[in-house]
Design an enzyme around this catalytic site. Structure first.
Site, short mmCIF file in Angstrom:
data_model
loop_
_atom_site.label_atom_id
_atom_site.label_comp_id
_atom_site.label_asym_id
_atom_site.label_seq_id
_atom_site.Cartn_x
_atom_site.Cartn_y
_atom_site.Cartn_z
N LYS A 110 0.73 -1.15 0.00
CA LYS A 110 -0.08 0.06 0.13
C LYS A 110 0.93 1.26 0.17
CE LYS A 110 -4.31 -1.93 -0.10
NZ LYS A 110 -5.19 -1.54 -1.12
N LYS A 217 -13.28 -8.32 -7.70
CA LYS A 217 -13.33 -8.78 -6.56
C LYS A 217 -14.94 -9.16 -6.41
CE LYS A 217 -10.31 -5.49 -4.30
NZ LYS A 217 -10.22 -4.43 -3.17
#
Length: 333
Positions: A110, A217
């Site tokens: 991240k 997803k």
């Protein structure tokens, strides 16, 4: 969306609301809440993030109902290779995070965390590269946190760490297309996540030539079948990732990855390793860099131990009821 829609009471009869603690704060989340319930095909999950409005959250419910009430497509593989996920931690904590992901040779890092600087990102990615070594694969995920100029500068600064790809460096399709044009000479692919799962038209990014890879997803896209349709229509390599699900939700993602014709990248389905508890005593965590494909059955002790407080249970069940009404409205439109 499955038809006919299961009655609300049938869902509520087995619904359990859990609050799972995380080992490391991740995108502002310390405790992940979710609703799990059992359908004819097995246990399933409804866990849109709290800030998502009901119309968006209803698509997550459609996915949960599809997984619980409809048989999943035939799997083409029994195990799914997965990546480690490194939150926006300080560089000194990277090795500890990676140690939770057994055997993973790919890491998603991240970056562009609010309140942090590019120097923090560089230090974190450098630490990941040092742990994984030259043969490991490192990808970054900015969650749309940069504008085009910032993204170009950051990718240039991080290129020395041999990036596999940069995920959602900018927020809009137009920005992604411009950035992809600018950094093409570096040979670092651009992947789109939010521009697929949160878009009214998930195929716009592919039509615009704004990405080399799409991240899919299962829950946010409405289920395994809908995600497979989007992958086929986009015509781009796809990476299956999680939405910070419990092991039940991860099994939905694994069903999606197992049904894909080709699996070109390690999947972001190892995120159970970011939790310190789960709905089962045998969480779907990586073993030698892979997770197994199959239904996850929660155990009574785990459900009881991590049951959400009464006020949160009431909040989630009211949300589920509203989203069920939204799916009924869509079915009758």
């Amino acid at each position: 969306m499955i038809r006919p829609l299961p009655p609300l009471q049938e869902i509520l009869d087995t619904a359990r609301v859990v609050a799972l603690p995380m080992a490391t704060r991740f995108r502002g989340v310390d405790v992940r809440e979710a609703v799990v319930f059992e359908g004819p095909e097995g246990w399933t999950e409804f866990s849109p993030f709290g800030e998502y409005p009901d119309p968006e959250a209803a698509t997550w419910l459609a996915a949960a109902l599809d997984f619980g009430w409809t048989r999943s497509p035939a799997p083409l593989r029994t195990q799914i290779p997965v990546n480690a996920t490194v939150p926006a931690v300080d560089a000194a904590s990277v090795a500890t995070v990676l140690a939770r992901f057994d055997g993973c040779r790919t890491a998603k890092v991240k970056v562009a965390e609010p309140g942090q600087r590019l120097a923090d990102d560089i230090a974190r990615v450098r630490a990941v590269r040092e742990v994984l070594g030259v043969e490991g694969r490192v990808r970054i995920d900015a969650n749309g946190g940069w504008n085009v100029d910032e993204a170009e500068h950051a990718i240039h600064a991080l290129a020395e760490f041999d990036l596999e790809y940069a995920e959602q460096p900018c927020a809009t399709v137009e920005e992604l297309a411009e950035l992809r044009r600018r950094v093409k000479y570096m040979g670092i692919p651009i992947a789109a996540d939010e521009s697929v799962r949160k878009a009214e038209d998930p195929l716009a990014v592919a039509r615009a030539g704004a990405a080399d890879i799409i991240v899919v997803k299962a829950q946010p896209l409405g289920g395994v079948r809908r995600a497979l349709e989007i992958i086929a229509e986009a015509g781009l390599p796809a990476v299956v990732s999680s939405a910070l699900d419990t092991s039940i939700g991860l099994s939905m993602g694994a069903a999606l990855a197992a049904a894909m014709p080709t699996l070109d990248f390690d999947c972001g389905l190892g995120t159970a390793s970011l939790f310190t508890a789960d709905v089962t005593a045998t969480p779907l965590t990586p073993l030698d860099g892979r997770i197994l494909v199959g239904r996850v059955i929660p155990d009574a002790a785990s459900l009881a131990a991590w049951e959400a407080p009464a006020d949160r249970r009431a909040w989630w069940l009211a949300r589920l009821e509203r989203c069920h009404a939204e799916l009924e409205r869509r079915a009758n439109a």
